[in-house]
Design a protein around this motif. Structure first.
Motif, PDB file in Angstrom:
ATOM      1  N   ARG A   1      25.841 -48.566  15.902  1.00  0.00           N
ATOM      2  CA  ARG A   1      25.596 -47.808  14.680  1.00  0.00           C
ATOM      3  C   ARG A   1      26.554 -48.242  13.564  1.00  0.00           C
ATOM      4  O   ARG A   1      27.744 -48.441  13.805  1.00  0.00           O
ATOM      5  CB  ARG A   1      25.788 -46.328  14.968  1.00  0.00           C
ATOM      6  N   GLY A   2      26.009 -48.427  12.383  1.00  0.00           N
ATOM      7  CA  GLY A   2      26.847 -48.830  11.260  1.00  0.00           C
ATOM      8  C   GLY A   2      26.852 -50.338  11.041  1.00  0.00           C
ATOM      9  O   GLY A   2      27.313 -50.822  10.017  1.00  0.00           O
ATOM     10  N   TYR A   3      26.331 -51.088  12.018  1.00  0.00           N
ATOM     11  CA  TYR A   3      26.298 -52.550  11.888  1.00  0.00           C
ATOM     12  C   TYR A   3      24.864 -53.078  11.944  1.00  0.00           C
ATOM     13  O   TYR A   3      24.634 -54.247  12.248  1.00  0.00           O
ATOM     14  CB  TYR A   3      27.169 -53.202  12.968  1.00  0.00           C
ATOM     15  N   GLU A   4      23.895 -52.214  11.638  1.00  0.00           N
ATOM     16  CA  GLU A   4      22.493 -52.635  11.676  1.00  0.00           C
ATOM     17  C   GLU A   4      22.234 -53.623  10.531  1.00  0.00           C
ATOM     18  O   GLU A   4      22.668 -53.411   9.403  1.00  0.00           O
ATOM     19  CB  GLU A   4      21.557 -51.434  11.514  1.00  0.00           C
ATOM     20  N   SER A   5      21.525 -54.682  10.859  1.00  0.00           N
ATOM     21  CA  SER A   5      21.179 -55.705   9.869  1.00  0.00           C
ATOM     22  C   SER A   5      20.301 -55.129   8.764  1.00  0.00           C
ATOM     23  O   SER A   5      19.413 -54.322   9.040  1.00  0.00           O
ATOM     24  CB  SER A   5      20.408 -56.826  10.565  1.00  0.00           C
ATOM     25  N   PRO A   6      20.506 -55.552   7.517  1.00  0.00           N
ATOM     26  CA  PRO A   6      19.627 -55.100   6.435  1.00  0.00           C
ATOM     27  C   PRO A   6      18.352 -55.937   6.302  1.00  0.00           C
ATOM     28  O   PRO A   6      17.515 -55.653   5.453  1.00  0.00           O
ATOM     29  CB  PRO A   6      20.496 -55.271   5.182  1.00  0.00           C
ATOM     30  N   THR A   7      18.202 -56.962   7.145  1.00  0.00           N
ATOM     31  CA  THR A   7      17.025 -57.834   6.990  1.00  0.00           C
ATOM     32  C   THR A   7      16.103 -57.840   8.211  1.00  0.00           C
ATOM     33  O   THR A   7      14.984 -58.308   8.133  1.00  0.00           O
ATOM     34  CB  THR A   7      17.448 -59.288   6.667  1.00  0.00           C
ATOM     35  N   VAL A   8      16.612 -57.339   9.341  1.00  0.00           N
ATOM     36  CA  VAL A   8      15.758 -57.263  10.540  1.00  0.00           C
ATOM     37  C   VAL A   8      16.226 -56.102  11.410  1.00  0.00           C
ATOM     38  O   VAL A   8      17.418 -55.929  11.641  1.00  0.00           O
ATOM     39  CB  VAL A   8      15.782 -58.594  11.341  1.00  0.00           C
ATOM     40  N   ASN A   9      15.280 -55.298  11.848  1.00  0.00           N
ATOM     41  CA  ASN A   9      15.602 -54.233  12.793  1.00  0.00           C
ATOM     42  C   ASN A   9      15.308 -54.714  14.209  1.00  0.00           C
ATOM     43  O   ASN A   9      14.193 -55.156  14.502  1.00  0.00           O
ATOM     44  CB  ASN A   9      14.765 -52.979  12.496  1.00  0.00           C
ATOM     45  N   CYS A  10      16.325 -54.654  15.064  1.00  0.00           N
ATOM     46  CA  CYS A  10      16.135 -54.993  16.477  1.00  0.00           C
ATOM     47  C   CYS A  10      15.989 -53.658  17.203  1.00  0.00           C
ATOM     48  O   CYS A  10      16.905 -52.832  17.187  1.00  0.00           O
ATOM     49  CB  CYS A  10      17.341 -55.780  16.991  1.00  0.00           C
ATOM     50  N   ILE A  11      14.821 -53.457  17.794  1.00  0.00           N
ATOM     51  CA  ILE A  11      14.464 -52.131  18.303  1.00  0.00           C
ATOM     52  C   ILE A  11      14.375 -52.132  19.827  1.00  0.00           C
ATOM     53  O   ILE A  11      13.781 -53.042  20.419  1.00  0.00           O
ATOM     54  CB  ILE A  11      13.111 -51.708  17.682  1.00  0.00           C
ATOM     55  N   ASN A  12      14.971 -51.134  20.442  1.00  0.00           N
ATOM     56  CA  ASN A  12      14.895 -51.005  21.901  1.00  0.00           C
ATOM     57  C   ASN A  12      13.464 -50.651  22.293  1.00  0.00           C
ATOM     58  O   ASN A  12      12.887 -49.696  21.759  1.00  0.00           O
ATOM     59  CB  ASN A  12      15.834 -49.900  22.382  1.00  0.00           C
ATOM     60  N   ALA A  13      12.906 -51.422  23.214  1.00  0.00           N
ATOM     61  CA  ALA A  13      11.565 -51.110  23.707  1.00  0.00           C
ATOM     62  C   ALA A  13      11.643 -49.801  24.489  1.00  0.00           C
ATOM     63  O   ALA A  13      12.678 -49.486  25.071  1.00  0.00           O
ATOM     64  CB  ALA A  13      11.064 -52.237  24.598  1.00  0.00           C
TER      65      ALA A  13
END
Ligand code: PLP
Length: 376
Positions: A305-317
């Motif tokens: 949390r707090g380090y999420e990319s602003p250009t791609v969301n990597c999402i847990n399946a």
């Protein structure tokens, strides 16, 4: 005035059949129509005054965009060409690579393949490189000459605190190389203020231009080191590129003229619509709309949390579901997302927000995702 018409990428499947996909990829991404139009022009000589005008204007636009007075080169390669160039021109023997995923790993592979010795700084997947950790590593390894940082690790959907990391490396007297392939254009980068020696990107990510161009800035210090570098090769020799650029003849090899024309158009378009701040705000808005949307569907994002990319969301399946199943089902619905990458291939899937994407397309994509999730 919105500049976006609904975007559609036609991908040939069989000769007789075409499918239409909306792209939420991580490169190549959907391109701006203005860019594609600019790229469709007849060719001309790269030794003509028309090319020189395009070349030097594009260099200037890029220098303004990433806030630097350093030389900016336009390699007829992709961003990885610049990665290799930074190693070959500037490192004698030792460097440190910050690794948060596949692209940081690539930097270390490129260095090793070029005969350098690499110290790896590798936090657990999903966690950023923190300034005190870098500081400690540099105290333990005074021999390293350069620090390589992946600004935005596309494979894990994570952004590193570059603004804080660069000064740490500088305090130790190190060169700083930044892989900004999936961040340049998508978030703030201040090359001179942050004192970045080599900062590179590719055309096919945040700028929304087709692939084929390696874009990067090179500091005075890097150019100086290149003068005495041994076995640096020729194609990516910074001094060869600097000479031609300063002589007023553009590039030593044939430039990727269509991509440069496309990038020139993209940069001017950004300027006209509100400038780089407007563009990075647009990225933030798209990115958060997607993140909030997937959270509403009960999914969580992979990075700390707090380090999420602003250009791609990597999402847990979702529990027990392979991320590539979601990717495939979304394709059937007309949306091309990105699969998880490397060790995250099964556990995650990714939704990029780079290039030519409209807010209404995001809503349609989220609706399709909701249908896919309830069908599982
Ligand atoms: C896409 C990507 C690369 C590779 O770029 P190429 O244009 O294929 O050389 C490197 N680093 C990051 C962070 C990327 O997202």
């Amino acid at each position: 005035m919105p500049f976006i018409k609904p975007f559609i990428s036609k991908i040939p499947v069989h000769e007789s059949e075409r499918i239409n996909l909306k792209l939420f990829t991580v490169g190549p991404v959907a391109c701006y129509p203005e860019v594609l139009e600019a790229m469709g022009q007849q060719m001309y000589s790269h030794r003509s005054k028309e090319y020189f005008a395009l070349h030097y204007e594009t260099v200037k636009l890029l220098q303004n965009f990433i806030e630097t007075r350093n030389e900016v080169f336009l390699f007829s390669s992709t961003g990885t060409g610049f990665m290799e160039a930074s190693v070959r021109n500037c490192v004698r023997k030792n460097m440190l690579c910050c690794i948060n995923g596949s692209f940081g790993e690539r930097f270390s592979e490129v260095a090793t393949a070029n005969g350098k010795t690499v110290v790896k700084l590798e936090p657990p997947l999903g966690e950023p490189i923190l300034p005190d950790v870098l500081d400690k590593a540099l105290k333990e390894h005074p021999e390293v000459e350069a620090v390589a940082i992946t600004h935005n690790e596309t494979s894990a959907g994570l952004i590193n605190p570059l603004k804080e990391l660069a000064p740490i490396a500088k305090n130790h007297g190190k060169l700083v190389f930044v892989d900004a392939v999936s961040s340049m254009g998508g978030t703030e980068i201040k090359v001179d203020e942050w004192d970045i020696d080599v900062c590179f990107s590719s055309s096919q990510k945040c700028f929304g231009v087709p692939p084929g161009l390696g874009i990067g800035s090179v500091s005075e210090k890097s150019l100086k080191l290149s003068e005495t570098a041994v076995d640096k090769g020729w194609y990516f020799d910074f001094k060869v590129w600097e000479d031609d650029q300063k002589k007023g003849v553009g590039t030593p090899v044939t430039p990727a003229i269509p991509q440069i024309a496309g990038l020139n158009t993209a940069l001017k378009m950004i300027e006209k619509r509100g400038g780089k701040k407007w563009y990075s705000d647009l990225y933030k808005e798209r990115n958060l709309r997607i993140r909030r949307g997937v959270e509403k569907l009960g999914l969580s994002t992979f990075p700390k949390r707090g380090y999420e990319s602003p250009t791609v969301n990597c999402i847990n399946a979702p529990e027990g579901i392979d991320g590539s199943v979601i990717y495939e089902k979304m394709r059937e619905k007309g949306f091309e997302l990105a699969q998880g990458y490397g060790p995250l291939k099964k556990k995650t899937f990714r939704i990029g927000n780079m290039g030519y994407i409209e807010m209404s397309d995001i809503d349609l994509m989220l609706k399709a995702l909701s249908e896919v999730l309830s069908s599982l």
